[in-house]
Design an enzyme around this catalytic site. Structure first.
Site, PDB file in Angstrom:
ATOM      1  CG  HIS A  37      37.632  52.071  30.555  1.00 28.25           C
ATOM      2  ND1 HIS A  37      36.312  51.936  30.910  1.00 28.25           N
ATOM      3  CD2 HIS A  37      38.247  52.516  31.662  1.00 28.25           C
ATOM      4  CE1 HIS A  37      36.141  52.289  32.168  1.00 28.25           C
ATOM      5  NE2 HIS A  37      37.310  52.647  32.651  1.00 28.25           N
TER       6      HIS A  37
ATOM      7  CE1 TYR B 192      33.662  53.785  34.618  1.00 23.66           C
ATOM      8  CE2 TYR B 192      32.655  55.931  34.317  1.00 23.66           C
ATOM      9  CZ  TYR B 192      33.772  55.163  34.522  1.00 23.66           C
ATOM     10  OH  TYR B 192      35.002  55.764  34.638  1.00 23.66           O
TER      11      TYR B 192
END
Length: 288
Positions: A110, A52
């Protein structure tokens, strides 16, 4: 300020049932402001990731909040470029540095491709060292779960996947329930899907309970035992998304909302080429 309910994970730790998501909030000061506001409103669960590119601002907002560290649950995630034992070990330390934290409450794989077992072993070692409190995975379908998890010494505490009333992940939830693995929802509001918000049953329930459509959706997910973390940079939405604990949907209403399930989502982790596409999407070390 309403206290957020918690859900007990299979490692015995209690995670806040609702958190604040930071996906696609830029690292131009916007993440800092949004997280700081969310904490001030009462959120105590912040979800971020290396990919992110905003761990630094999340960490600064937590530091500046004045809230004791042990009262805030922080989640981050390991990106594909750092899989394998050695690379993952270094990545965990980098995240701790960027977040300005001594430990991360929950750390996830992830994307489940490549040397996932090596990355998981590094996460288990970091957990034993106290750097990570709970560990889990993300975007694992039943197929990917069966491919990797039987190789793990530690069962994941959570699996963070796409989830909303249109995509309720029923086969996956049955698989996870057998090992008491909790499901976390990314895009719990269907990424703002207006068709979902305008579903007649959702509109009817919003009127009945004097709530907005988003609150009905999040309440449904909460009652399903799903951990949610809606994202917004707008003060009113940040506040309203958390205001879901003063009413309860009936069993009939829950069944009506379950009937919205289409069994299909926007992202298919099993699709050919997904791993290659994600691996080359960006470089998480570009700013190192």
């Amino acid at each position: 300020m309403t206290k957020t309910p918690t859900i007990t994970l299979n490692d015995g730790r209690a995670i806040p049932a609702i958190g604040f998501g930071t996906f696609q909030i830029p690292d131009d000061g916007s993440t800092y402001q949004a997280v700081k506001e969310a904490l001030a409103i009462g959120y105590r669960h912040i979800d971020t990731a290396v990919a992110y590119f905003n761990e630094d601002e999340v960490g600064q907002a937590i530091k500046d909040s004045g809230i004791p560290r042990d009262q805030i649950w922080v989640t981050s995630k390991l990106w594909l470029q750092d899989y394998g034992f050695d690379a993952a070990s270094r990545a965990i330390d980098r995240s701790l540095t960027k977040l300005r934290l001594d430990y991360i409450d929950l750390y996830l794989i992830h994307q489940p491709y490549g040397d996932v077992p090596g990355a998981w072993q590094a996460m288990e070692a970091a957990q034993k060292a106290g750097k990570l409190k709970s560990i889990g995975v993300s975007n694992m379908t039943p197929t990917l779960w069966q491919k990797f998890v039987p190789q793990f010494e530690t069962i994941p505490a959570v699996n963070q996947v796409e989830f909303n009333p249109y995509f309720q992940q029923q086969p996956l939830r049955q698989l996870l329930a057998a090992q008491d693995v909790k499901l976390e929802a990314w895009a719990p509001l269907g990424q703002g899907n207006q068709a979902l918000f305008k579903e007649p049953i959702i509109q009817q329930l919003a009127i009945k309970y004097h709530k907005d459509a988003g609150q009905i959706i999040l309440r449904f997910e909460h009652q399903e035992g799903v951990i949610v973390f809606p994202k917004s940079v707008h003060s009113a939405w940040i506040k309203s998304n958390r205001d879901i604990f003063d009413f309860e949907l009936t069993s009939t209403e829950m069944a009506q909302l379950r009937a919205l399930d289409t069994g299909k989502g926007h992202h298919d982790p099993d699709a050919p080429g997904v791993s290659e596409q994600l691996l080359h999407a960006f470089d998480v070390h570009a700013d190192d």
